[in-house]
Design a protein around this motif. Structure first.
Motif: not given
Length: 229
Positions: A205-210
Motif C-alpha cells: 500500500t502506498a500513496a501512488s500506484k507506482r
C-alpha cells in the motif's frame, strides 16, 4: 511586468531571473486558471519535455561513455519520467506558486504528482525560451544533480528485477492489480498486488500506484528469493 514577491522568491530557488517574467507566469498557470488573456502551461509543457530529454540524453552519454543503448534507455526513462519531475518540483516548492482554479485548489492540486511534473516541464521550457538552451541545460543539470550519477540504481527498480526474474524462468511478465483504494480523491491510498502466473503474489500500500507497485514487487522478490535460498 511586475511579479509578486512569491514569484521572485521562486526565481531564487530556481536559480534563474526571468528577463521575460510573463513566460514564468505562463509556466505556472494551470488550465483550470487559464483565460483568453492568460494562456495555460500546456504548450510549454510539450516543449519542456523535449528540452529535458535532450539534456538528459547528452548527460548520460557523457556520464558513461561505454554504455550501450540498452543500458542508457532505462536510465533516461528514470530521469525524465513524471515522478522525477514532480520530485524536483517539490524540492523547489513549485506547487506553492502554481496558479490554479478553485476546484483544483480544493482537490489538492498543489500536491498532485502529474500536475507538478507537467509544471516542472513547463518551467524548463520557459527558461529555455527566456535565455536559451545553455541556460536551461545548466539549470536542469543543477536541479537533477546527484540523480544523474545515481540513476543506475533508480533505473533497475524492483519491477524491472521482478520481470527479469520471471523472464529467466520463461514466465509471462508479472501482473499488477489494484485491489483497494481508500482516502479522498486528492490524497488516495492504493493497494496493489504483484502476481505471477505460477500463483505467487504479494501486496503493498502506498500513496501512488507506482510506489505501491514498486513496494509489491519488492515484497514478492523477497518472498521468491527466500524460497530459493
Amino acid at each position: 511586468m511586475k511579479i509578486s514577491a512569491e514569484l521572485k522568491a521562486f526565481q531564487a530557488k530556481l536559480g534563474h531571473e526571468f528577463a521575460r517574467p510573463e513566460l514564468m507566469l505562463r509556466a505556472v498557470t494551470h488550465s483550470s486558471m487559464s483565460s483568453p488573456t492568460r494562456p495555460d502551461n500546456q504548450r510549454l509543457e510539450f516543449l519542456g519535455d523535449r528540452v529535458l530529454g535532450l539534456v538528459m540524453a547528452e548527460a548520460l552519454l557523457k556520464e558513461d561513455r561505454g554504455a550501450s543503448e540498452g543500458l542508457l534507455a532505462p536510465r533516461f526513462n528514470a530521469l525524465v519520467r513524471k515522478e522525477t519531475c514532480a520530485d524536483i518540483a517539490r524540492e523547489i516548492e513549485l506547487g506553492d506558486v502554481l496558479k490554479l482554479g478553485r476546484s483544483e485548489q480544493m482537490s489538492g492540486g498543489r500536491r498532485k504528482q502529474a500536475l507538478l511534473g507537467d509544471a516542472m516541464e513547463a518551467v524548463i521550457a520557459a527558461v529555455y525560451l527566456d535565455a536559451g538552451f545553455e541556460t536551461a541545460q545548466a539549470m536542469i543539470l543543477r536541479l537533477w544533480g546527484r540523480r544523474i550519477a545515481e540513476v543506475e540504481d533508480d533505473a533497475r527498480d524492483a519491477k524491472t528485477a521482478l520481470q527479469e526474474w520471471a523472464q529467466a524462468r520463461r514466465l509471462p511478465p508479472p501482473a499488477y492489480v489494484e485491489t483497494d483504494r481508500k482516502g479522498p480523491d486528492h490524497a488516495p491510498v492504493f493497494t496493489i498486488s504483484a502476481r505471477l502466473k505460477t500463483g505467487e503474489e504479494a501486496s503493498a500500500t502506498a500513496a501512488s500506484k507506482r510506489a505501491a507497485e514498486q513496494a509489491a514487487a519488492t515484497a514478492l522478490l523477497a518472498r521468491l528469493e527466500g524460497k530459493s535460498a
